[in-house]
Scaffold this motif. Structure first.
Motif, short mmCIF file in Angstrom:
data_model
loop_
_atom_site.label_atom_id
_atom_site.label_comp_id
_atom_site.label_asym_id
_atom_site.label_seq_id
_atom_site.Cartn_x
_atom_site.Cartn_y
_atom_site.Cartn_z
N CYS A 111 1.40 -11.04 -44.46
CA CYS A 111 2.70 -11.00 -45.14
C CYS A 111 2.56 -11.52 -46.57
O CYS A 111 3.07 -10.91 -47.50
CB CYS A 111 3.74 -11.81 -44.38
N ASP A 129 5.61 -6.10 -44.40
CA ASP A 129 6.82 -6.87 -44.63
C ASP A 129 7.06 -7.94 -43.59
O ASP A 129 7.47 -9.05 -43.88
CB ASP A 129 8.04 -5.95 -44.68
N LYS A 130 6.77 -7.60 -42.35
CA LYS A 130 7.04 -8.56 -41.29
C LYS A 130 6.09 -8.34 -40.12
O LYS A 130 5.90 -7.23 -39.66
CB LYS A 130 8.49 -8.43 -40.82
#
Length: 135
Positions: A111, A129-130
């Motif tokens: 991340c 992103d995650k």
């Protein structure tokens, strides 16, 4: 059976042995010293430090690979700090930090990435992103 409202007096010499059901979980720390080789799986450790040589599957909150550390395998962690070498499949749900002497290679997902001058990262490197928290 004890009710939560009951008080129990414990002699001082027994305090380390007796625990309550509501006691918080102590951090589990694993340390592999320089000169030691390990092959296998490390689980249920909140923090792992590798100064030796390991070929392992690792799931942890925080992984630190010291200057003399060499790690190969499938690694999943919330945070990884690298001063030595990691090679393998690596997933980092928070931050991957590669210091001046650090080297990371393989299939890498992270991340946040921080590379100090001199640090090295090579392979299939992807910022995502995650990633679900690992530990």
């Amino acid at each position: 059976m004890l009710n939560k409202k009951e008080n129990i007096k414990v002699d001082d010499h027994l305090k380390g042995i007796v625990s309550s059901r509501t006691a918080h979980k102590e951090p589990a720390i694993f340390y592999l010293a320089n000169g030691v080789k390990f092959k296998g799986e490390i689980s249920d450790a909140t923090e792992i430090t590798i100064e030796g040589n390991a070929n392992a599957k690792i799931n942890t909150n925080k992984l630190i690979v010291g200057n003399t550390g060499r790690l190969r395998g499938k690694i999943s962690a919330n945070t990884i700090e690298v001063n030595g070498m990691i090679k393998g499949t690596i997933k980092v749900s928070e931050t991957l930090i590669i210091y001046e002497q650090g080297s990371v290679s393989g299939k890498i997902e992270y991340c946040n990435l921080e590379i100090k001058q001199g640090g090295n990262i090579v392979g299939d490197v992807r910022s995502v992103d995650k990633i679900t928290k690992i530990y």
